[in-house]
Design an enzyme around this catalytic site. Structure first.
Site, PDB file in Angstrom:
ATOM      1  N   LYS A 114       0.826  -1.212   0.000  1.00  0.00           N
ATOM      2  CA  LYS A 114       0.000   0.000   0.000  1.00  0.00           C
ATOM      3  C   LYS A 114       0.859   1.261   0.000  1.00  0.00           C
ATOM      4  O   LYS A 114       0.485   2.264  -0.597  1.00  0.00           O
ATOM      5  CB  LYS A 114      -0.974  -0.017   1.189  1.00  0.00           C
ATOM      6  CG  LYS A 114      -2.074  -1.047   0.970  1.00  0.00           C
ATOM      7  CD  LYS A 114      -3.042  -1.081   2.107  1.00  0.00           C
ATOM      8  CE  LYS A 114      -4.135  -2.117   1.881  1.00  0.00           C
ATOM      9  NZ  LYS A 114      -4.565  -2.736   3.127  1.00  0.00           N
ATOM     10  N   LYS A 216      -5.069 -13.433  -7.249  1.00  0.00           N
ATOM     11  CA  LYS A 216      -6.001 -12.992  -6.200  1.00  0.00           C
ATOM     12  C   LYS A 216      -7.081 -12.058  -6.730  1.00  0.00           C
ATOM     13  O   LYS A 216      -6.785 -11.114  -7.463  1.00  0.00           O
ATOM     14  CB  LYS A 216      -5.200 -12.268  -5.109  1.00  0.00           C
ATOM     15  CG  LYS A 216      -6.050 -11.940  -3.902  1.00  0.00           C
ATOM     16  CD  LYS A 216      -5.388 -10.994  -2.932  1.00  0.00           C
ATOM     17  CE  LYS A 216      -6.440 -10.466  -1.960  1.00  0.00           C
ATOM     18  NZ  LYS A 216      -6.318  -9.074  -1.617  1.00  0.00           N
ATOM     19  N   LYS A 219     -10.316  -5.815  -4.819  1.00  0.00           N
ATOM     20  CA  LYS A 219     -10.884  -4.548  -5.306  1.00  0.00           C
ATOM     21  C   LYS A 219      -9.859  -3.755  -6.103  1.00  0.00           C
ATOM     22  O   LYS A 219     -10.144  -3.262  -7.186  1.00  0.00           O
ATOM     23  CB  LYS A 219     -11.346  -3.711  -4.110  1.00  0.00           C
ATOM     24  CG  LYS A 219     -12.818  -3.821  -3.827  1.00  0.00           C
ATOM     25  CD  LYS A 219     -13.126  -3.299  -2.428  1.00  0.00           C
ATOM     26  CE  LYS A 219     -12.984  -4.407  -1.397  1.00  0.00           C
ATOM     27  NZ  LYS A 219     -13.150  -3.997  -0.011  1.00  0.00           N
TER      28      LYS A 219
HETATM   29  P1  ADP Z   1      -9.814  -6.401  -0.886  1.00  0.00           P
HETATM   30  O1  ADP Z   1      -8.539  -7.191  -0.971  1.00  0.00           O
HETATM   31  O2  ADP Z   1     -10.705  -6.627  -2.026  1.00  0.00           O
HETATM   32  O3  ADP Z   1      -9.564  -4.936  -0.577  1.00  0.00           O
HETATM   33  P2  ADP Z   1     -10.327  -6.708   1.930  1.00  0.00           P
HETATM   34  O4  ADP Z   1      -8.868  -6.487   2.167  1.00  0.00           O
HETATM   35  O5  ADP Z   1     -11.268  -5.659   2.416  1.00  0.00           O
HETATM   36  O6  ADP Z   1     -10.578  -6.978   0.386  1.00  0.00           O
HETATM   37  O7  ADP Z   1     -10.704  -8.108   2.570  1.00  0.00           O
HETATM   38  C1  ADP Z   1     -11.774  -8.406   3.446  1.00  0.00           C
HETATM   39  C2  ADP Z   1     -11.767  -9.886   3.800  1.00  0.00           C
HETATM   40  O8  ADP Z   1     -11.906 -10.661   2.615  1.00  0.00           O
HETATM   41  C3  ADP Z   1     -10.474 -10.375   4.462  1.00  0.00           C
HETATM   42  O9  ADP Z   1     -10.788 -11.389   5.394  1.00  0.00           O
HETATM   43  C4  ADP Z   1      -9.698 -10.947   3.324  1.00  0.00           C
HETATM   44  O10 ADP Z   1      -8.784 -11.952   3.733  1.00  0.00           O
HETATM   45  C5  ADP Z   1     -10.800 -11.544   2.471  1.00  0.00           C
HETATM   46  N1  ADP Z   1     -10.405 -11.579   1.060  1.00  0.00           N
HETATM   47  C6  ADP Z   1     -10.262 -10.532   0.206  1.00  0.00           C
HETATM   48  N2  ADP Z   1      -9.906 -10.945  -1.020  1.00  0.00           N
HETATM   49  C7  ADP Z   1      -9.803 -12.302  -0.935  1.00  0.00           C
HETATM   50  C8  ADP Z   1      -9.477 -13.335  -1.869  1.00  0.00           C
HETATM   51  N3  ADP Z   1      -9.198 -13.050  -3.133  1.00  0.00           N
HETATM   52  N4  ADP Z   1      -9.481 -14.603  -1.428  1.00  0.00           N
HETATM   53  C9  ADP Z   1      -9.780 -14.908  -0.137  1.00  0.00           C
HETATM   54  N5  ADP Z   1     -10.113 -13.997   0.778  1.00  0.00           N
HETATM   55  C10 ADP Z   1     -10.120 -12.713   0.405  1.00  0.00           C
END
Ligand code: ADP
Ligand code: TRP
Length: 351
Positions: A114, A216, A219
């Site tokens: 980040k 992966k 967002k």
């Molecule tokens: P993003 O990566 O889309 O910003 P977040 O960081 O807000 O999502 O993640 C929120 C929850 O969803 C966390 O528990 C995270 O581990 C899970 N998560 C996000 N993306 C994935 C993924 N591709 N596979 C498994 N879990 C995920």
């Protein structure tokens, strides 16, 4: 009756939820509700560490709460709340920071990622530490981003949670949380915090892949299938998923983009259907168009009913605020007990 173990998890309020969030986190939240004492929250303070936007934040919090409820979180069973409604978290964040090293925070993978984004650095070979120190005040990495893991640890420790259902990408943060808990307990010679662990119903931590061939879904990667996607949008995304030119020799290894489609199929479909397509790949008879159609069908079965409920709930502010009001009270009650213990332990006493 034995006391139920405490479960706590949250998702940042940064946009709509996608299949990665659903399989990595939310679907587990729902399944754990009956067997554990569950607290689930929307991490709005964590959302402020990247692109703070006062117009969007409130909307994003409402969306996530609607999506939580639509996916099956039940405010009668679980404690649902918004992080900023529990101000005890912010105070304990200040206190715990006194026991956290800048170096260990700077080495966290998600911080480096980040920070690179905030500084607009593309390659991961550049020495990020010296770039951060040398950056001017217009192009800076904010201190909230650095201390993100402290805040997450406090979310967990202030509720004395034992289990934290999250996706694989969050495991480093959980490892830090355990380290901070151990450190606090041993520094003060107390036994205040349990060491929390990830929870996956006995399986491995989930990592939901993207449709663009990447490892992966996320967002910021722009490769998501959202729970709120309508049928047409969703089918289009799946049909456009990256594949390869197809297997040429029987038993040939599967490329990453195609393996991603199989992983998604394994999450959403039946073992028979997965086997059918795995076999078709192995004997080179597979047609990716068929695989994608099947995948879109199976994903829609999961997401469409949730989408309908999200749309209903988005306009129902009364249901949302009711769920959150009860939740915030319960979460604050537990948090203020822990905070009082922490203050006392650290020597903050009233005259
Ligand atoms: P993003 O990566 O889309 O910003 P977040 O960081 O807000 O999502 O993640 C929120 C929850 O969803 C966390 O528990 C995270 O581990 C899970 N998560 C996000 N993306 C994935 C993924 N591709 N596979 C498994 N879990 C995920
Ligand atoms: N860091 C988590 C994420 O990006 C969100 C989060 C904040 C969280 N505090 C937490 C998850 C406490 C579990 C427990 O998804």
């Amino acid at each position: 009756m034995a006391e139920k173990e405490i479960v706590l998890s949250g998702i940042r309020a940064t946009g709509n939820l996608h299949l990665g969030n659903y399989y990595g986190a939310l679907s587990k939240f729902v399944r754990m509700q009956d067997d554990y004492d569950c607290l689930y929250f929307v991490a709005d303070l964590h959302a402020l560490t990247t692109n703070p936007d006062p117009d969007k934040l409130h909307e994003n919090v409402r969306n996530i709460v609607a999506e939580y409820l639509a996916a099956g979180l039940d405010p009668e069973k679980s404690t649902l709340f918004v992080q900023s409604d529990v101000p005890e978290i912010s105070e304990m964040y200040l206190l715990l920071n006194m026991h956290v090293g800048i170096g260990e925070l700077m080495r966290t993978a998600s911080f480096k990622d980040k920070a690179r984004k905030q500084l607009g650095i593309k390659s991961d070979s550049e020495n990020i530490e010296s770039q951060i120190i040398g950056s001017d005040s217009n192009k800076r990495v904010n201190a909230g981003l650095l201390t993100y893991p402290t805040l997450m640890a406090v979310d967990i420790l202030i509720q004395k949670a034992n289990k934290v259902p999250v996706g694989k990408d969050q495991e480093q943060h959980l490892e830090l949380t355990r380290r901070f808990a151990r450190r606090f307990n041993s520094f003060y010679g107390v036994d205040l915090f349990p060491e929390p662990e990830n929870f996956n119903f006995g399986g491995n931590a989930v990592k939901v892949p993207g449709l663009d061939g990447s490892g992966k879904m996320g967002k910021s990667e722009g490769n998501c299938i959202y729970l709120i996607d309508d049928e047409k949008t969703l089918r289009k995304k799946v049909m456009r998923a990256v594949t390869d030119e197809g297997p040429k020799t029987p038993g040939q290894p599967v490329s990453q983009p195609v393996e991603n489609l199989f992983t998604l199929l394994e999450l959403t479909s039946t073992p028979e259907i997965v086997k059918h397509y795995r076999d078709a790949y192995a004997d080179c008879s597979i047609r990716y168009g068929d695989l994608k159609k099947q995948l879109a069908e199976d994903i829609l079965k999961v997401t469409l009913p949730i989408r309908e409920r999200i749309l209903d709930l988005q306009g129902d502010d009364a249901a949302i605020s009711k769920a959150l009001r009860i939740g915030a009270e319960k979460a604050r009650e537990r948090a203020s007990k822990t905070l009082a213990e922490v203050r006392h332990t650290m020597g903050i006493r009233k005259f």
